[in-house]
Motif scaffolding. Structure first.
Motif, short mmCIF file in Angstrom:
data_model
loop_
_atom_site.label_atom_id
_atom_site.label_comp_id
_atom_site.label_asym_id
_atom_site.label_seq_id
_atom_site.Cartn_x
_atom_site.Cartn_y
_atom_site.Cartn_z
N LEU A 205 0.83 -1.21 0.00
CA LEU A 205 0.00 0.00 0.00
C LEU A 205 0.86 1.25 0.00
CD1 LEU A 205 -2.80 1.51 0.63
CD2 LEU A 205 -2.16 1.27 3.03
N ILE A 206 0.48 2.21 -0.82
CA ILE A 206 1.06 3.56 -0.72
C ILE A 206 -0.14 4.48 -0.52
CG2 ILE A 206 2.41 5.39 -1.83
CD1 ILE A 206 2.96 1.99 -3.06
N LEU A 207 -0.19 5.11 0.64
CA LEU A 207 -1.34 5.91 1.03
C LEU A 207 -0.94 7.37 1.21
CD1 LEU A 207 -4.26 6.26 2.36
CD2 LEU A 207 -3.17 5.65 4.51
N VAL A 208 -1.58 8.25 0.45
CA VAL A 208 -1.37 9.69 0.64
C VAL A 208 -2.50 10.19 1.53
CG1 VAL A 208 -1.54 11.93 -0.48
CG2 VAL A 208 -0.12 10.16 -1.49
N SER A 209 -2.13 10.79 2.64
CA SER A 209 -3.18 11.24 3.54
C SER A 209 -2.72 12.39 4.43
CB SER A 209 -3.65 10.07 4.40
OG SER A 209 -4.66 10.48 5.28
N HIS A 210 -3.68 13.24 4.80
CA HIS A 210 -3.39 14.26 5.81
C HIS A 210 -3.87 13.78 7.17
CE1 HIS A 210 -2.08 17.50 3.14
NE2 HIS A 210 -3.01 17.09 2.30
N SER A 211 -4.48 12.60 7.19
CA SER A 211 -5.07 12.12 8.44
C SER A 211 -4.07 11.28 9.24
CB SER A 211 -6.31 11.28 8.12
OG SER A 211 -6.59 10.41 9.19
N GLU A 212 -3.69 11.82 10.39
CA GLU A 212 -2.74 11.13 11.25
C GLU A 212 -3.31 9.76 11.64
OE1 GLU A 212 -1.21 13.75 14.25
OE2 GLU A 212 -0.57 12.06 15.49
N ARG A 213 -4.63 9.76 11.84
CA ARG A 213 -5.31 8.53 12.26
C ARG A 213 -5.17 7.44 11.20
NH1 ARG A 213 -10.95 7.31 12.15
NH2 ARG A 213 -11.39 5.69 13.67
N ASP A 214 -5.45 7.80 9.94
CA ASP A 214 -5.35 6.81 8.85
C ASP A 214 -3.91 6.35 8.65
OD1 ASP A 214 -8.01 7.19 8.55
OD2 ASP A 214 -7.93 8.12 6.57
N LEU A 215 -2.99 7.30 8.78
CA LEU A 215 -1.58 6.95 8.55
C LEU A 215 -1.09 5.97 9.62
CD1 LEU A 215 -0.40 10.53 7.61
CD2 LEU A 215 -0.17 8.56 6.12
N THR A 216 -1.43 6.25 10.88
CA THR A 216 -0.95 5.36 11.94
C THR A 216 -1.73 4.03 11.93
OG1 THR A 216 -2.30 6.70 13.40
CG2 THR A 216 0.05 6.98 13.60
N LYS A 217 -2.97 4.10 11.48
CA LYS A 217 -3.80 2.89 11.45
C LYS A 217 -3.26 1.86 10.44
CE LYS A 217 -8.76 2.05 11.01
NZ LYS A 217 -9.61 2.42 12.12
N PHE A 218 -2.86 2.35 9.26
CA PHE A 218 -2.52 1.41 8.19
C PHE A 218 -1.03 1.28 7.90
CE2 PHE A 218 -6.89 2.64 6.95
CZ PHE A 218 -7.44 1.38 6.98
N CYS A 219 -0.25 2.32 8.18
CA CYS A 219 1.09 2.34 7.59
C CYS A 219 2.18 1.88 8.56
CB CYS A 219 1.42 3.73 7.08
SG CYS A 219 0.22 4.23 5.82
N THR A 220 3.18 1.24 7.98
CA THR A 220 4.31 0.76 8.76
C THR A 220 5.55 1.60 8.47
OG1 THR A 220 4.64 -0.80 6.95
CG2 THR A 220 3.54 -1.64 8.92
N ARG A 221 5.40 2.52 7.51
CA ARG A 221 6.54 3.36 7.13
C ARG A 221 5.99 4.71 6.68
NH1 ARG A 221 10.17 1.41 1.98
NH2 ARG A 221 11.10 3.40 1.39
N GLY A 222 6.75 5.75 6.95
CA GLY A 222 6.26 7.09 6.59
C GLY A 222 7.27 7.84 5.75
N MET A 223 6.74 8.53 4.74
CA MET A 223 7.61 9.39 3.92
C MET A 223 7.08 10.81 4.04
SD MET A 223 8.22 7.48 0.35
CE MET A 223 9.01 5.90 0.21
N PHE A 224 7.98 11.73 4.36
CA PHE A 224 7.58 13.14 4.45
C PHE A 224 8.18 13.88 3.26
CE2 PHE A 224 8.97 17.38 6.31
CZ PHE A 224 7.76 18.02 5.99
N LEU A 225 7.31 14.41 2.42
CA LEU A 225 7.75 15.18 1.26
C LEU A 225 7.71 16.65 1.61
CD1 LEU A 225 5.93 13.76 -1.91
CD2 LEU A 225 8.30 13.44 -1.24
N ASN A 226 8.81 17.32 1.34
CA ASN A 226 8.85 18.75 1.62
C ASN A 226 9.47 19.45 0.43
OD1 ASN A 226 8.45 21.07 3.01
ND2 ASN A 226 10.16 20.80 4.43
N ALA A 227 8.74 20.40 -0.13
CA ALA A 227 9.20 21.14 -1.30
C ALA A 227 9.74 20.20 -2.39
CB ALA A 227 10.27 22.16 -0.89
N GLY A 228 9.01 19.11 -2.61
CA GLY A 228 9.36 18.20 -3.70
C GLY A 228 10.50 17.26 -3.43
#
Ligand SMILES: Nc1ncnc2c1ncn2[C@@H]1O[C@H](COP(=O)(O)OP(=O)(O)OP(=O)(O)O)[C@@H](O)[C@H]1O
Length: 253
Positions: A205-228
């Protein structure tokens, strides 16, 4: 490079023209054909550049960042609907894109015809569709409207039907762009359950979300994109913390 990565991104970059949609509609291509020779070229920018990462089968990766930092663009690159100007994406499996769910529908066609069209475009064979059709319609809760042209559907009905078809694809890679944020609470719950089942089956799964809840619920890894740029590639907590910090810095004290 790991041979068994299901997705590899190598020094990925995409260039857009400012204020101009890169994917001009066919009509615009013809009507503006002559004008474009005289018009000054629009300034270009790179919404994403120098992105490299690997995703292993079964990983659930949350992509986070403020508006306009290239999250949807990244998903479109991974889906293969946008070709990078630099670098390369390698996919070792087909993609089920839960992105812009209602955009793929044709308003003049009925729900039934749209389901047939979208399913076949994504490679679902007739026999499989036949066996899954009733389930798709029931999940979307559009039984009474399945032979009505989709232009008469509410936006919620379209999104429900879109989610229902795409989530029935057996492709190993799932791309999700805020699809879960739409729809009412009850439908959202059903979507969560489907997503959980798909993850339990080993999908990636690759999930784009602004929801902290959804991100922590489903994801095992996080990517933070900043200015591309890919600023953090770590745990979901790491990515969320970096995102929070950058948002806090934007707010004047
Ligand atoms: N087809 C396109 N042509 C030109 N510019 C584009 C195109 N698609 C997106 N952009 C621009 O590229 C940048 C990144 O857009 P993108 O939609 O990927 O951001 P995002 O992080 O998904 O934003 P949001 O959180 O608001 O959905 C933005 O400045 C956007 O205006």
């Amino acid at each position: 490079m790991t041979e068994d990565a299901i997705i590899e991104a190598h020094d990925l970059g995409v260039r857009f023209a400012k204020g101009r949609r890169r994917n001009a509609r066919l009509r615009e291509v013809f009507t503006r054909r002559n004008r474009s020779t005289t018009a000054a070229p629009a300034p270009e920018f790179w919404p994403l550049r120098h992105l490299s990462f690997e995703i292993q089968p079964g990983e659930a990766v949350g992509v986070i960042g403020s508006n306009g930092t290239g999250k949807s663009t990244l998903l479109r690159l991974l889906a293969g609907v946008l070709i990078p100007d630099e670098g390369q994406v390698i996919r070792r499996g087909r993609v089920a894109p839960l992105i812009a769910l209602s955009a793929g529908f044709s308003g003049d066609l009925t729900g039934r015809e749209n389901v047939q069209l979208v399913a076949s475009l994504h490679g679902m064979d007739r026999k499989t569709l036949k066996s899954k059709f009733d389930e798709i319609v029931a999940f979307a809760e559009v039984e009474d409207h399945i032979d009505t042209p989709v232009r008469h559907y509410s936006s919620g009905m379209k999104v429900r039907l879109g989610f229902s078809v795409i989530s029935q694809l057996e492709h190993p890679i799932l791309l999700v762009d805020e699809a879960l944020a739409v729809g009412d609470k009850r439908f959202k719950k059903k979507c969560y359950k489907t997503m959980r089942n798909l993850l339990n089956e080993g999908r990636t799964l690759i999930l784009v979300s602004h929801s902290e809840r959804d991100l922590t619920k489903f994801c095992t890894r996080g990517m933070f994109l900043n200015a591309g740029e890919l600023e953090v590639d770590g745990t979901v907590d790491d990515a969320l913390a970096a995102y929070q910090l950058s948002e806090d810095q934007k707010v004047p004290a």
